[in-house]
Motif scaffolding. Structure first.
Motif, mmCIF file in Angstrom:
data_model
loop_
_atom_site.group_PDB
_atom_site.id
_atom_site.type_symbol
_atom_site.label_atom_id
_atom_site.label_comp_id
_atom_site.label_asym_id
_atom_site.label_seq_id
_atom_site.Cartn_x
_atom_site.Cartn_y
_atom_site.Cartn_z
ATOM 1 N N ALA A 3 -7.763 30.657 -49.354
ATOM 2 C CA ALA A 3 -7.758 32.070 -49.741
ATOM 3 C C ALA A 3 -8.444 32.905 -48.672
ATOM 4 O O ALA A 3 -8.000 34.021 -48.357
ATOM 5 N N ALA A 4 -9.519 32.392 -48.089
ATOM 6 C CA ALA A 4 -10.235 33.117 -47.038
ATOM 7 C C ALA A 4 -9.360 33.250 -45.801
ATOM 8 O O ALA A 4 -9.329 34.307 -45.159
ATOM 9 N N ALA A 5 -8.648 32.189 -45.465
ATOM 10 C CA ALA A 5 -7.760 32.238 -44.312
ATOM 11 C C ALA A 5 -6.617 33.214 -44.559
ATOM 12 O O ALA A 5 -6.199 33.928 -43.655
ATOM 13 N N GLY A 6 -6.114 33.246 -45.797
ATOM 14 C CA GLY A 6 -5.043 34.176 -46.139
ATOM 15 C C GLY A 6 -5.496 35.622 -46.035
ATOM 16 O O GLY A 6 -4.756 36.483 -45.559
ATOM 17 N N SER A 7 -6.725 35.914 -46.487
ATOM 18 C CA SER A 7 -7.211 37.290 -46.387
ATOM 19 C C SER A 7 -7.463 37.673 -44.932
ATOM 20 O O SER A 7 -7.212 38.815 -44.531
ATOM 21 N N LYS A 8 -7.937 36.734 -44.126
ATOM 22 C CA LYS A 8 -8.124 37.003 -42.688
ATOM 23 C C LYS A 8 -6.791 37.270 -42.013
ATOM 24 O O LYS A 8 -6.675 38.146 -41.161
#
Length: 126
Positions: A3-8
């Motif tokens: 999820a963090a990679a997707g938001s980045k």
């Protein structure tokens, strides 16, 4: 983690779109201004053949300057040797300038190492 990679990734995409819009809006005017200021450097006609010719001229001109640079290096080295030999007559100002130059070289070396490690400040042995 995903999820963090997707938001980045979404943030990166929005920044890229914003940059693309800015370049599309202002890029033509910037290019025109830049070319107008530097038109005396442009070889007419601006063809691939002229670019290749200029590239060769630059390469061989730099190559031709090597003997002069080599001699200048040895002259500088000889003057440094002479300065070291006569270090008893060295002024405090000259020693201070040399010390500051050494500190500057060390700082640039440290900065280069940080850049070489990908701008990270972790992992150094202190």
């Amino acid at each position: 983690m995903a999820a963090a990679a997707g938001s980045k990734l979404a943030q990166l995409q929005s920044k890229a779109c914003e940059a693309t819009r800015f370049v599309a809006k202002h890029g033509g005017a910037y290019h025109k201004t830049l070319m107008e200021k530097n038109k005396h450097y442009v070889v007419d006609p601006p063809t691939i053949q002229n670019c290749q010719e200029l590239s060769k001229q630059l390469f061989y001109t730099r190559l031709a300057s090597l003997p002069g640079r080599y001699e200048a290096f040895w002259k500088e080295l000889d003057s440094a040797k002479l300065l070291w030999k006569n270090r008893s007559s060295l002024k405090v100002e000259d020693a201070g300038v040399a010390a500051l130059f050494g500190i500057e070289l060390y700082a640039w070396s440290c900065l280069g190492e940080v850049v070489g490690r990908g701008f990270t400040l972790t992992g150094y042995h202190v």
